[in-house]
Scaffold this active site. Structure first.
Site, PDB file in Angstrom:
ATOM      1  N   SER A 100       0.830  -1.208   0.000  1.00 11.33           N
ATOM      2  CA  SER A 100       0.000   0.000   0.000  1.00 11.33           C
ATOM      3  C   SER A 100       0.864   1.257   0.000  1.00 11.33           C
ATOM      4  O   SER A 100       1.698   1.423  -0.873  1.00 11.33           O
ATOM      5  CB  SER A 100      -0.950  -0.060   1.199  1.00 11.33           C
ATOM      6  OG  SER A 100      -1.940   0.915   1.074  1.00 11.33           O
ATOM      7  N   ASP A 244      -2.224   6.153  -4.084  1.00  7.77           N
ATOM      8  CA  ASP A 244      -1.098   5.480  -3.445  1.00  7.77           C
ATOM      9  C   ASP A 244      -0.707   4.300  -4.346  1.00  7.77           C
ATOM     10  O   ASP A 244      -1.348   4.082  -5.385  1.00  7.77           O
ATOM     11  CB  ASP A 244      -1.453   5.077  -2.001  1.00  7.77           C
ATOM     12  CG  ASP A 244      -2.378   3.893  -1.910  1.00  7.77           C
ATOM     13  OD1 ASP A 244      -3.110   3.639  -2.882  1.00  7.77           O
ATOM     14  OD2 ASP A 244      -2.384   3.215  -0.872  1.00  7.77           O
ATOM     15  N   ASP A 246      -1.075   1.129  -4.511  1.00 14.69           N
ATOM     16  CA  ASP A 246      -2.045   0.101  -4.917  1.00 14.69           C
ATOM     17  C   ASP A 246      -3.407   0.710  -5.255  1.00 14.69           C
ATOM     18  O   ASP A 246      -4.385  -0.017  -5.449  1.00 14.69           O
ATOM     19  CB  ASP A 246      -2.156  -1.029  -3.888  1.00 14.69           C
ATOM     20  CG  ASP A 246      -2.797  -0.591  -2.590  1.00 14.69           C
ATOM     21  OD1 ASP A 246      -2.577   0.565  -2.173  1.00 14.69           O
ATOM     22  OD2 ASP A 246      -3.519  -1.407  -1.986  1.00 14.69           O
ATOM     23  N   ASP A 248      -5.844   2.185  -3.891  1.00 16.43           N
ATOM     24  CA  ASP A 248      -7.101   2.152  -3.135  1.00 16.43           C
ATOM     25  C   ASP A 248      -7.364   3.516  -2.486  1.00 16.43           C
ATOM     26  O   ASP A 248      -8.494   3.930  -2.335  1.00 16.43           O
ATOM     27  CB  ASP A 248      -7.146   1.009  -2.104  1.00 16.43           C
ATOM     28  CG  ASP A 248      -6.041   1.089  -1.062  1.00 16.43           C
ATOM     29  OD1 ASP A 248      -5.047   1.823  -1.263  1.00 16.43           O
ATOM     30  OD2 ASP A 248      -6.166   0.391  -0.038  1.00 16.43           O
TER      31      ASP A 248
HETATM   32 MG    MG Z   1      -3.267   1.435  -0.425  1.00 13.83          MG
END
Ligand code: MG
Length: 452
Positions: A100, A244, A246, A248
């Site tokens: 993340s 970010d 990834d 999300d």
């Molecule tokens: Mg993330």
């Protein structure tokens, strides 16, 4: 940094610094435990753009195949997209390789159940027991499964689900001028197409090369988004989006180049979501009271949970929530798309609000319920935590107290929340009030009690 913080086996899986701590052998064994737990069948594996991704993915694939699972390799994809795809193809589960917003030297295995959601409390404990017992399924030669690749379907399914909940025509007609910073992460492979092809935006993008390293601190926040803010100002963009690694989480830059407070990002999404779907709102204890004001306007209820996406998600599922998130962490969770943080939903919601109202981002923010927030960190010695919390509570005897995650003290027009960091010997102090003076005063009093 203490050694235990370099490797953590807990809440959402395994996370650590790659090399000495998070090794291919560990990833293999954990994946084999995962395969044993979810049973034979298909398991989706995807990743963000970290250098360690391919190495760890080979190890994860190996562990899953050894357990008798089939692997569906979706390559580099945003975490929410992987989660949606797990559910879409009715896989047994999924593993996302991403740390993340943690620095590039970290990586992690994020674990998803067959609904494409983070493992709940019970599933996590059962899996971790299984891992520690090393009692893994071991496929015989005849039972070893296959690795297949599917890199296109997941994106289309995700984008279709988002578009089903906004007025796409209304957004496309505006041809919004948009800036993007995808941190060379997983958003790089999907976000430009989403904004340009699906939403008709005119795009100026930086850091959308998934073969390059992260060009900035991975967490999108005001002090790390200078390049995006400058891009917005240079191009005259109406809005800037930052993800970010990834993809999300989402941060938003307004048309003047100012990075929005994460609580305001969530508040705008809640405003949009409650207008289009029924249900209540779930947020963590440190999220702004602006959410309560907005929910009240729609006649909806707000549930509060301890900090952490898994906590928010579990309560959202239990109450059938319309939307949820963590103001402090820049996450918008909209179950009608998927029960996970999703930057794509957050982008579409904001553009839809802009298209519907004709307002700029700064005008939309100015129309939100206004609160003053202050936060800080207090170092403490191990063993003193209980005493500090008690001193704080005794210092404000008239406040309503919530002890479900650290200590939250509430008054009708202000609150403070103190909780211990999971990773460092620090207390995090959050204060919110209606006025600057009230917030300053409460913050100073709490600080005094915690540092006495
Ligand atoms: Mg993330």
């Amino acid at each position: 940094m203490p050694r235990e913080h370099l490797l953590k086996i807990s809440v959402s899986g395994v996370r650590g610094v790659v090399g000495e701590f998070l090794t291919p052998a560990l990833a293999l064994h954990f994946a084999q435990a995962f395969g044993t737990y979810v049973g034979r069948g298909r398991v989706v594996v995807g990743r963000d753009t970290r250098t360690s991704g391919p190495m760890l993915q080979h190890a994860v694939n190996c562990g899953l195949l050894a357990a008798g699972c089939d692997v569906v390799d979706v390559g580099i994809l945003p975490t929410p997209t992987i989660q949606i795809y797990v559910e879409h193809i009715r896989a047994r589960g999924g593993i996302g390789l991403t740390a993340s917003h943690n620095p590039a030297e970290y990586n992690a295995l994020k674990l998803f159940n067959k609904e494409g959601q983070f493992f709940n409390h019970y599933e996590r404990n059962e899996l971790i027991d299984l891992y520690h017992q090393s009692d893994f399924a071991q496929a015989t030669n005849a039972e070893i499964g296959h690795v297949t690749h599917d890199e296109g379907t997941a994106k289309a399914v995700h984008i279709d689900r988002v578009l089903a909940k906004v007025d796409g025509d209304r957004i496309r007609r505006r041809h919004f001028r948009v800036a993007l910073d995808a941190v060379n992460g997983a958003g790089s492979v999907m976000t430009p197409g989403f904004l340009v092809d699906s939403l008709g935006c005119r795009l100026d993008a930086i850091f959308i090369d998934p073969t390059k390293v992260f060009p900035r601190i991975a967490e999108p926040r005001p002090d790390t988004l200078g390049d995006l803010a400058a891009l917005v100002q240079r191009t005259g963009a109406e809005v800037g989006f930052a993800q970010d690694p990834d993809a999300d989480r989402l941060a938003i830059v307004d048309e003047t180049g100012r990075v929005l407070d994460n609580d305001d990002v969530l508040a705008l999404a809640v405003l949009r979501a409650l207008a289009v779907v029924p249900g209540d709102v779930v947020v963590n204890l440190t999220t702004s009271s602006a959410i309560d004001d907005i929910a009240l306007g729609f006649g909806r209820r707000v549930y509060r949970t301890p900090v952490g996406e898994a906590n928010v998600v579990e309560t959202m599922q239990a109450v059938g929530a319309a939307i949820g998130g963590e103001g402090s962490a820049g996450g918008v969770i909209f179950p009608a798309v998927q029960l996970c943080r999703d930057s794509f939903t957050a982008m579409a919601f904001l553009l839809d609000l802009m298209a519907e109202t004709g307002k700029t981002v700064s005008e939309l923010v100015a129309a939100l319920p206004q609160y003053v927030r202050k936060s800080g960190k207090v170092a403490f010695e191990h063993g003193r935590l209980g005493g500090l919390m008690q001193a704080l509570e005794e210092g404000f005897p008239e406040a309503e107290a919530d002890r479900t995650d650290g200590l939250k003290l509430m008054w009708p027009d202000r609150w403070l929340h103190v909780r211990a960091s999971n990773t460092e010997p620090l207390l995090r102090l959050f204060v919110e009030a209606k006025t600057e003076a009230s917030a300053e005063k409460l913050y100073a009093m709490a600080w005094g009690l915690l540092t006495a």
